[in-house]
Scaffold this active site. Structure first.
Site, PDB file in Angstrom:
ATOM      1  N   LYS A   1       6.480  -7.468  10.040  1.00  0.00           N
ATOM      2  CA  LYS A   1       6.255  -8.015   8.799  1.00  0.00           C
ATOM      3  C   LYS A   1       7.506  -9.125   8.259  1.00  0.00           C
ATOM      4  O   LYS A   1       7.255 -10.052   7.795  1.00  0.00           O
ATOM      5  CB  LYS A   1       6.428  -7.176   7.534  1.00  0.00           C
ATOM      6  CG  LYS A   1       5.222  -6.364   7.626  1.00  0.00           C
ATOM      7  CD  LYS A   1       5.049  -5.399   6.458  1.00  0.00           C
ATOM      8  CE  LYS A   1       3.579  -4.627   6.329  1.00  0.00           C
ATOM      9  NZ  LYS A   1       2.412  -5.374   6.021  1.00  0.00           N
TER      10      LYS A   1
ATOM     11  N   THR B   1      -3.226   2.037   5.962  1.00  0.00           N
ATOM     12  CA  THR B   1      -2.671   2.613   4.712  1.00  0.00           C
ATOM     13  C   THR B   1      -3.699   2.267   3.737  1.00  0.00           C
ATOM     14  O   THR B   1      -3.899   3.472   2.986  1.00  0.00           O
ATOM     15  CB  THR B   1      -1.528   2.290   4.435  1.00  0.00           C
ATOM     16  OG1 THR B   1      -0.591   2.084   5.506  1.00  0.00           O
ATOM     17  CG2 THR B   1      -0.650   3.014   3.554  1.00  0.00           C
TER      18      THR B   1
ATOM     19  N   CYS C   1      -6.099  -2.900   7.574  1.00  0.00           N
ATOM     20  CA  CYS C   1      -4.802  -2.052   7.186  1.00  0.00           C
ATOM     21  C   CYS C   1      -5.213  -0.663   7.212  1.00  0.00           C
ATOM     22  O   CYS C   1      -6.275  -0.305   6.493  1.00  0.00           O
ATOM     23  CB  CYS C   1      -4.335  -2.736   5.798  1.00  0.00           C
ATOM     24  SG  CYS C   1      -3.465  -1.586   4.986  1.00  0.00           S
TER      25      CYS C   1
ATOM     26  N   ARG D   1       0.867  -1.276   0.132  1.00  0.00           N
ATOM     27  CA  ARG D   1      -0.002   0.019  -0.042  1.00  0.00           C
ATOM     28  C   ARG D   1       0.812   1.207   0.047  1.00  0.00           C
ATOM     29  O   ARG D   1       0.329   2.218  -0.730  1.00  0.00           O
ATOM     30  CB  ARG D   1      -0.834   0.001   1.406  1.00  0.00           C
ATOM     31  CG  ARG D   1      -2.067  -0.789   1.191  1.00  0.00           C
ATOM     32  CD  ARG D   1      -1.709  -2.425   0.908  1.00  0.00           C
ATOM     33  NE  ARG D   1      -1.146  -2.949   2.105  1.00  0.00           N
ATOM     34  CZ  ARG D   1      -0.646  -4.051   2.116  1.00  0.00           C
ATOM     35  NH1 ARG D   1      -0.293  -4.918   1.136  1.00  0.00           N
ATOM     36  NH2 ARG D   1       0.009  -4.473   3.144  1.00  0.00           N
TER      37      ARG D   1
ATOM     38  N   THR E   1       2.724   4.090   8.824  1.00  0.00           N
ATOM     39  CA  THR E   1       3.965   4.057   7.453  1.00  0.00           C
ATOM     40  C   THR E   1       3.666   5.398   6.848  1.00  0.00           C
ATOM     41  O   THR E   1       3.161   6.046   7.189  1.00  0.00           O
ATOM     42  CB  THR E   1       3.080   2.844   6.536  1.00  0.00           C
ATOM     43  OG1 THR E   1       1.989   3.346   6.132  1.00  0.00           O
ATOM     44  CG2 THR E   1       2.979   1.681   7.226  1.00  0.00           C
TER      45      THR E   1
ATOM     46  N   CYS F   1      -1.234   1.654  12.307  1.00  0.00           N
ATOM     47  CA  CYS F   1      -0.671   0.460  11.418  1.00  0.00           C
ATOM     48  C   CYS F   1      -0.800  -0.887  12.281  1.00  0.00           C
ATOM     49  O   CYS F   1      -0.426  -0.956  13.452  1.00  0.00           O
ATOM     50  CB  CYS F   1       0.826   0.650  11.288  1.00  0.00           C
ATOM     51  SG  CYS F   1       1.449  -0.551  10.241  1.00  0.00           S
TER      52      CYS F   1
END
Length: 239
Positions: A173, A91, A89, A54, A133, A202
């Site tokens: 991640k 983003t 999510c 994203r 992010t 996030c």
């Protein structure tokens, strides 16, 4: 004889990332006031791990494919009869308007809800730190929501923003527990800048919070999404 009211089912666009989606599901279960299987929420989870990054889509402007995938997932969930859609999510909410227009059922807006919770649940909130992010920060989705709510969004220095990105991409991640030192440096800067609340914006940061104690000044956007998902499914939320 009284007819039993049809329960609302919940659709989830997930996989961004998979661990964050799993964490969301675990928390929906944990906070649903249920005494047996049948009292939990019927859910359809699309863990779409192949979804393009994203942040990269926003920063590059090459987002058409991502938008199509998000909208197709929303339409798939709608066709399966869900009543509401949650997106795990932050983003991807940059594309919220396009996703919502693709379906007739409500898509929960995690950004707007998180800012509303921050203003309502914390005392005398004037300055809100956004830990997110690069894609979320540069999209200004949280900044716009903050200004609409009458509070000032606070941005990190470039150095501390690199800590956030490293914590998200290089640690969580990548399947690591997360470097506490990076997190603490970021929180310290937000507090020096006079933040009254810091939104963990996030879902990888939500996973970090699940493994580490975080200061009470932090509000996890995932927690907000979990609560709204339960309440909108007409089920009692359990603290």
């Amino acid at each position: 004889m009284e007819q039993k009211r049809k329960r609302k089912s919940l659709g989830v666009i997930g996989g961004m990332g998979p661990e964050a989606t799993s964490y969301y599901y675990e928390n929906v279960i944990a906070h649903t006031n249920a005494s047996c299987d049948q009292e939990h929420i019927d859910m359809v989870i699309l863990s779409h791990a192949a979804m393009p990054d994203r942040t990269e889509a926003i920063m590059s402007g090459n987002s058409k494919h991502l938008i199509n995938m998000l909208c197709n997932d929303a339409r798939t969930l709608e066709s399966l009869g869900v009543s509401n859609i949650a997106i795990t999510c932050n983003t991807s909410h940059y594309f919220y308007d396009q996703i919502q227009k693709a379906v007739k059922i409500p898509v929960i807006n995690m950004i707007q809800e998180s800012v509303a919770y921050a203003v309502r649940d914390f005392e005398n909130v004037k300055r809100v730190g956004i830990m997110a992010t690069d894609g979320t920060i540069n999209s200004k989705i949280y900044y716009k929501a903050c200004r609409k709510a009458g509070v000032t969004p606070v941005k990190l220095s470039q150095e501390r923003q690199r800590d956030v990105m490293s914590l998200i991409y290089h640690d969580i991640k990548a399947g690591k527990p997360g470097d506490r030192r990076k997190f603490d440096r970021v929180i310290s800067e937000f507090m020096r800048k006079g933040c009254d609340v810091i939104i963990l914006a996030c879902t990888e940061l939500s996973v970090f919070k699940g493994r580490h104690d975080v200061p009470s000044i932090c509000l996890d956007a995932m927690d907000v999404l979990v609560k709204e998902s339960i309440l909108r499914s007409d089920v009692e939320y359990k603290e």
